[in-house]
Design a protein around this motif. Structure first.
Motif, PDB file in Angstrom:
ATOM      1  N   MET A   1       0.842  -1.191   0.000  1.00  0.00           N
ATOM      2  CA  MET A   1       0.000   0.000   0.000  1.00  0.00           C
ATOM      3  C   MET A   1       0.881   1.246   0.000  1.00  0.00           C
ATOM      4  N   GLY A   2       0.621   2.143  -0.942  1.00  0.00           N
ATOM      5  CA  GLY A   2       1.344   3.401  -0.975  1.00  0.00           C
ATOM      6  C   GLY A   2       2.830   3.241  -1.189  1.00  0.00           C
ATOM      7  N   PHE A   3       3.236   2.185  -1.906  1.00  0.00           N
ATOM      8  CA  PHE A   3       4.664   1.883  -2.060  1.00  0.00           C
ATOM      9  C   PHE A   3       5.354   2.890  -2.975  1.00  0.00           C
ATOM     10  N   ILE A   4       4.674   3.292  -4.044  1.00  0.00           N
ATOM     11  CA  ILE A   4       5.251   4.245  -4.986  1.00  0.00           C
ATOM     12  C   ILE A   4       4.246   5.371  -5.226  1.00  0.00           C
ATOM     13  N   GLN A   5       4.556   6.580  -4.767  1.00  0.00           N
ATOM     14  CA  GLN A   5       3.737   7.776  -4.979  1.00  0.00           C
ATOM     15  C   GLN A   5       2.278   7.545  -4.612  1.00  0.00           C
ATOM     16  N   GLY A   6       2.043   6.882  -3.478  1.00  0.00           N
ATOM     17  CA  GLY A   6       0.686   6.704  -2.994  1.00  0.00           C
ATOM     18  C   GLY A   6      -0.115   5.640  -3.704  1.00  0.00           C
ATOM     19  N   LYS A   7       0.493   4.906  -4.640  1.00  0.00           N
ATOM     20  CA  LYS A   7      -0.232   3.880  -5.386  1.00  0.00           C
ATOM     21  C   LYS A   7       0.044   2.494  -4.799  1.00  0.00           C
ATOM     22  N   ASN A   8      -0.898   1.584  -5.027  1.00  0.00           N
ATOM     23  CA  ASN A   8      -0.712   0.202  -4.598  1.00  0.00           C
ATOM     24  C   ASN A   8       0.118  -0.546  -5.635  1.00  0.00           C
ATOM     25  N   MET A   9       0.854  -1.547  -5.159  1.00  0.00           N
ATOM     26  CA  MET A   9       1.751  -2.284  -6.052  1.00  0.00           C
ATOM     27  C   MET A   9       1.610  -3.771  -5.779  1.00  0.00           C
ATOM     28  N   PHE A  10       1.286  -4.531  -6.809  1.00  0.00           N
ATOM     29  CA  PHE A  10       1.199  -5.983  -6.685  1.00  0.00           C
ATOM     30  C   PHE A  10       2.577  -6.577  -6.921  1.00  0.00           C
ATOM     31  N   ILE A  11       3.006  -7.496  -6.031  1.00  0.00           N
ATOM     32  CA  ILE A  11       4.311  -8.126  -6.172  1.00  0.00           C
ATOM     33  C   ILE A  11       4.153  -9.637  -6.060  1.00  0.00           C
ATOM     34  N   ALA A  12       5.097 -10.363  -6.622  1.00  0.00           N
ATOM     35  CA  ALA A  12       5.053 -11.828  -6.571  1.00  0.00           C
ATOM     36  C   ALA A  12       6.461 -12.365  -6.762  1.00  0.00           C
ATOM     37  N   GLY A  13       6.619 -13.660  -6.415  1.00  0.00           N
ATOM     38  CA  GLY A  13       7.888 -14.327  -6.656  1.00  0.00           C
ATOM     39  C   GLY A  13       8.958 -14.004  -5.634  1.00  0.00           C
ATOM     40  N   LEU A  14      10.203 -13.944  -6.093  1.00  0.00           N
ATOM     41  CA  LEU A  14      11.355 -13.786  -5.217  1.00  0.00           C
ATOM     42  C   LEU A  14      11.289 -12.500  -4.408  1.00  0.00           C
TER      43      LEU A  14
END
Length: 443
Positions: free
Chosen positions: A387-400
């Motif tokens: 949540m809020g990882f880059i300029q207040g936007k959400n970011m989906f991450i996966a894997g390593l």
């Protein structure tokens, strides 16, 4: 007369509950005030060791050895300048300002410590939560929750014993005999289902050749809501659902359990899941003793209602944090969720505010920040939403990257408790040991 701790002129800080938040707070307070002799700091817990609760699903699956990760309270207290008192809290006398403890006994039923009381000037309740079975018939008799390390170890032993029994019995493996049903598809239930899928097959490969993993081993995840992981974003839930399907975990949503039996799980729609191994991971509530504790205000789920400063509504000398605390922040319609990141933030907040209370200064309100969710599917993959990882936007991450983020949460907790160097040395020792021991605990 109930024995009480000796009275001292120093400010007495008592933390009840040695979970992640409680242990982090009492460790920091001990090193800050206990070491300098500015306050008496005491931890109360009914267990003798601590393990990070998000790891319990790995203990239950057998992929993590408690002995390599547990923190011994007595040794840790001595090293960090606070006192540890074993005992289960049974009551609170706010007029005398004492915490009442039950007697503790050993495995043979002999008394180790008597009924006694611990005086306080500032009390912090950090007792976490327990699983809520909603009164479902058969849960207490035939299912195991994962609230404590003892429960996780007990389930793993039941699982391994069940596989040994199936391998040595005269007849073939019965339908449902080695099926595991996990009820509740929150983070704990979902992560456990994935971890069990791998570890059960590894156990079967250690010479148990009468067990056919493809036919005899089955993992079923049951959720009453319309999707798994209902508390996280829909995209994350959908991604995890797809991954579980690929590895062969059966998922049933919109499935309400009405009874747990010795041979399986009965559903409200009339369906039945044959399963002799059942884990109940649905719902949370506060511990039963919190209800009407010392006249403090509680919710229907036995949580202590607190003000924005995390002080209980009826006593400013009693704080509550973590899963046992109920707080609806201004501008929000829902309470702060019972999640590890909330407890960690509240512990950090109280570390700064308790000195203000001791000095008679006003306390600042707690502000919760949601950093997102991470879900580990063991060695298969890890996914998350920041949540809020880059300029207040959400970011989906996966894997390593997601897996490293997930593991870093535990390292942050270890560092807060043990310091950087001990955490680093422990990590190195585990990396070396991992090459000389079985990948899955077999006893």
């Amino acid at each position: 007369m109930v024995p009480s701790e000796s009275v001292t002129d120093l400010h007495k800080i008592v933390v009840v509950g040695g979970g992640a938040a409680g242990l982090e707070l009492v460790t920091a307070l001990g090193n800050k005030y206990g070491k300098s002799g500015k306050a008496h700091v005491t931890l109360v817990d009914r267990a003798r060791t601590h393990i990070w609760k998000p790891l319990l699903h790995e203990v239950a699956a057998g992929s993590l050895d408690v002995g390599h990760h547990a923190v011994d309270y007595l040794h840790h207290a001595h090293a960090n300048h606070f006192r540890y008192r074993i005992g289960e809290m049974t009551g609170l006398d706010r007029e005398r300002r004492v915490v009442q403890l039950a007697a503790s006994t050993d495995s043979e039923g002999r008394e180790v410590t008597p009924v006694r009381s611990i005086p306080y000037d500032t009390l912090v309740m950090a007792v976490g939560s327990t699983t809520n079975d909603f009164g479902t018939p058969g849960v207490q008799e035939h299912a195991i929750a994962l609230d404590t390390q003892e429960q996780a170890v007990r389930f793993h032993q039941r699982l391994v014993n069940g596989m040994l029994r199936a391998h040595t019995q005269a007849g073939p493996v019965r339908p449902g005999q080695l099926h595991v049903t996990v009820i509740g598809a929150g983070a704990t239930g979902t992560e456990l289902a994935a971890e069990l899928h791998r570890t059960t097959r590894e156990v079967a490969q250690t010479g148990l050749d009468r067990i056919d993993p493809a036919k005899d081993l089955k993992i079923t995840l049951v959720e009453a809501a319309d999707r798994i992981l209902p508390a996280v974003p829909a995209r994350l839930s959908s991604e995890v659902m797809t991954l579980l399907s690929k590895i062969g975990v059966e998922v049933r949503v919109k499935a309400r359990v009405t009874e747990v039996r010795a041979d399986g799980v009965q559903l409200a729609d009339g369906g039945f899941i044959p399963s002799e191994l059942v884990v109940w991971a649905a719902g949370v509530k506060g511990a039963g003793f919190l209800k009407d504790l010392g006249g403090l205000e509680t919710t229907r789920n036995n949580q202590l209602v607190v003000t924005p400063t995390l002080q209980t509504t009826r006593d400013p000398d009693v704080f509550a944090m973590g899963d046992c605390a109920y707080l609806v922040e201004q501008g929000s319609d829902t309470p702060i969720p019972p999640r590890a990141q909330a407890a960690h933030q509240q512990a950090a907040h109280l570390l700064k505010q308790i000195p203000n209370k001791m000095a008679g200064k006003p306390l600042k309100p707690f502000k919760y920040r949601d950093f997102g969710s991470l879900v580990s599917l063991g060695e298969y993959t890890t996914v998350g939403n920041l949540m809020g990882f880059i300029q207040g936007k959400n970011m989906f991450i996966a894997g390593l990257f997601a897996r490293l983020m997930y593991r870093s949460l535990y390292k942050m907790h270890e560092t807060a408790v043990n310091g950087f160097w001990k955490t680093s040395l422990d990590a190195l020792a585990r990396a070396i040991t991992r090459r000389t021991v079985a990948r899955v605990k077999l006893h």
